[in-house]
Design a protein around this motif. Structure first.
Motif, PDB file in Angstrom:
ATOM      1  N   GLU A   1       1.070  -1.231  -0.018  1.00  0.00           N
ATOM      2  CA  GLU A   1       0.177  -0.114   0.052  1.00  0.00           C
ATOM      3  C   GLU A   1       1.065   1.244   0.025  1.00  0.00           C
TER       4      GLU A   1
ATOM      5  N   LEU B   1       1.565   2.700  -3.408  1.00  0.00           N
ATOM      6  CA  LEU B   1       0.444   3.551  -4.109  1.00  0.00           C
ATOM      7  C   LEU B   1       0.457   4.858  -3.346  1.00  0.00           C
ATOM      8  N   LEU B   2       0.511   4.682  -2.007  1.00  0.00           N
ATOM      9  CA  LEU B   2       0.449   6.137  -1.149  1.00  0.00           C
ATOM     10  C   LEU B   2       1.520   7.137  -1.806  1.00  0.00           C
TER      11      LEU B   2
ATOM     12  N   ARG C   1       0.912   8.457  -5.100  1.00  0.00           N
ATOM     13  CA  ARG C   1      -0.152   9.557  -4.760  1.00  0.00           C
ATOM     14  C   ARG C   1       0.659  10.966  -4.468  1.00  0.00           C
TER      15      ARG C   1
ATOM     16  N   ARG D   1     -14.023   9.234  -8.326  1.00  0.00           N
ATOM     17  CA  ARG D   1     -14.564   8.026  -8.080  1.00  0.00           C
ATOM     18  C   ARG D   1     -15.969   7.902  -8.451  1.00  0.00           C
TER      19      ARG D   1
ATOM     20  N   ARG E   1     -12.663  12.640  -3.849  1.00  0.00           N
ATOM     21  CA  ARG E   1     -11.920  12.561  -2.620  1.00  0.00           C
ATOM     22  C   ARG E   1     -10.359  13.180  -2.567  1.00  0.00           C
TER      23      ARG E   1
ATOM     24  N   TYR F   1      -4.142  10.571   6.386  1.00  0.00           N
ATOM     25  CA  TYR F   1      -3.413   9.730   5.451  1.00  0.00           C
ATOM     26  C   TYR F   1      -1.951  10.106   5.606  1.00  0.00           C
TER      27      TYR F   1
ATOM     28  N   ASP G   1     -12.406   7.715   1.360  1.00  0.00           N
ATOM     29  CA  ASP G   1     -11.924   6.135   1.414  1.00  0.00           C
ATOM     30  C   ASP G   1     -13.118   5.494   1.835  1.00  0.00           C
TER      31      ASP G   1
END
Ligand code: IPM
Ligand code: MG
Length: 361
Positions: free
Chosen positions: A89, A92-93, A96, A106, A134, A141, A248
């Motif tokens: 993960e 991915l973060l 971003r 989304r 979002r 986060y 999320d």
């Protein structure tokens, strides 16, 4: 000049579904004159296994150079025992935040052909078409300080920080308003302003930004009520805009309204429209390698890429029409299978979309 697209298959079903999206891209290249260069790199658990980190420098560099990125999915039980700092993960973060992809779009759209797939009554969800915007690079986060510390009495204490600057709130609200202007002209800003100061500020900035969009209605909702309204009367929403963590959670709930998380694409955009595109669903390790995963969310993510990053709206429409057509033909992967439909695997679904692309006008 040809556009550079970086393909990041990732883990689990990622490589299988991305292969079908690449099949679609290749068709657009050969049959419809799309001028693109494809490159591929590792991310997530696959990158950890090969290079010791879920986001190798080489991958981030390629991502920075690309005009758009297509990502499959990351994660799986194999990597769960790893330290949080190197879990898939984090790849991915890291993408971003490293690419400044602050705006996550989304959409939750119910395909009429799949109305029966939702667990909600058809009259509650039929015609559903909502867009969740979002915030993706801030909030709890990424807020600091964060961690787990030991108190004087030896007890451990975990902590994270919910933090937003006015400028971060302002820019995500503007994305939401710009999108709403092209849709139903209604923005619902979701916060917890009755408890959290940070989101009290969020609401204040939302109202200020709203003044620049006089033709678009702005409403506010506390996140707990928003969760309830999403399952009670989801069609009341046009565009919802919210923080990283609330988004999320709410976007998973919204996805299930459509009955099929395997159908929903997403886009994560920076200030200039560069973006990373990925299906909303995860890496589904339980069905990985079996050739049964639904590639449609990834293929629909490509449509978003063509629309938002490559300035090819006609090709985006064509992909969406092709997906509509294969559903009309009764083709279904197991996740959306219904009585009377023809069950197909990942590759057969991808091939059917390519055939439909050539037939659509
Ligand atoms: C999502 C996912 C990610 C998130 C995870 C995989 C880090 O749940 O994209 O919604 O929490 O943002
Ligand atoms: Mg999520």
């Amino acid at each position: 000049m040809s556009k550079k697209i970086l393909i990041l298959p990732g883990d689990g079903i990622g490589p299988e579904i991305v292969a079908e999206a690449v099949r679609v891209l290749n068709c657009l290249r050969t049959d419809f004159g799309l001028d693109i260069d494809l490159d591929e790199a590792l991310v997530g658990g696959a990158a950890y296994d090969a290079a010791g980190h879920p986001l190798p420098d080489a991958t981030l560099e390629l991502a920075k150079e690309a005009d758009a990125i297509l990502l499959g999915a990351v994660g799986g039980p194999k990597w769960e025992p790893l330290d949080i700092s190197v879990r898939p993960e984090k790849g991915l973060l890291g993408l971003r935040s490293g690419l400044g992809l602050f705006a996550n779009l989304r959409p939750a759209i119910l395909y009429p052909q799949l109305a029966d797939a939702s667990t909600l009554k058809p009259e509650v969800v039929s015609g559903l078409n909502l867009m969740i915007v979002r915030e993706l690079t801030g909030g709890i986060y990424f807020g600091r300080p964060r961690g787990v510390r030991e108190l004087e009495n030896g007890e451990k204490e975990g902590y994270n920080t919910l933090i937003y600057r006015e400028s971060e709130i302002d820019r995500i609200l503007r994305v939401a308003f710009d999108i709403a202007q092209k849709r139903g002209r209604r923005v619902c800003s979701v916060d917890k302003a009755n408890v959290l100061e940070c989101t009290e500020l969020w609401r204040e900035v939302a109202i200020r930004v709203g003044e620049d969009y006089p033709g678009t209605e702005l409403s506010h909702m506390y996140v707990d009520n928003a969760a309830m309204q999403l399952v009670k009367a989801p069609k009341q929403f046009d565009v919802m805009v919210t923080t990283n963590m609330f988004g999320d959670i709410l976007s998973d709930a919204a996805a299930m309204l459509t009955g099929s998380i395997g159908m929903l694409p997403s886009a994560s955009l920076d200030e200039n429209g560069k973006g990373m595109y990925e299906p909303i669903h995860g890496s589904a390790p339980d069905i990985a390698g079996q050739g049964v995963a639904n590639p449609l969310a990834t293929i629909l993510s490509l449509a978003m890429m063509l629309r938002y990053s490559l300035d090819e709206p006609a090709l985006a429409d064509r992909i969406e029409k092709a997906v509509d057509r294969v559903l009309d033909q009764g083709l279904r992967t197991p996740d959306i299978h219904a009585e009377g439909a023809r069950e197909v695997g990942t590759a057969e679904m991808g091939e059917a979309v390519v055939a439909a692309l050539r037939e659509c006008d």
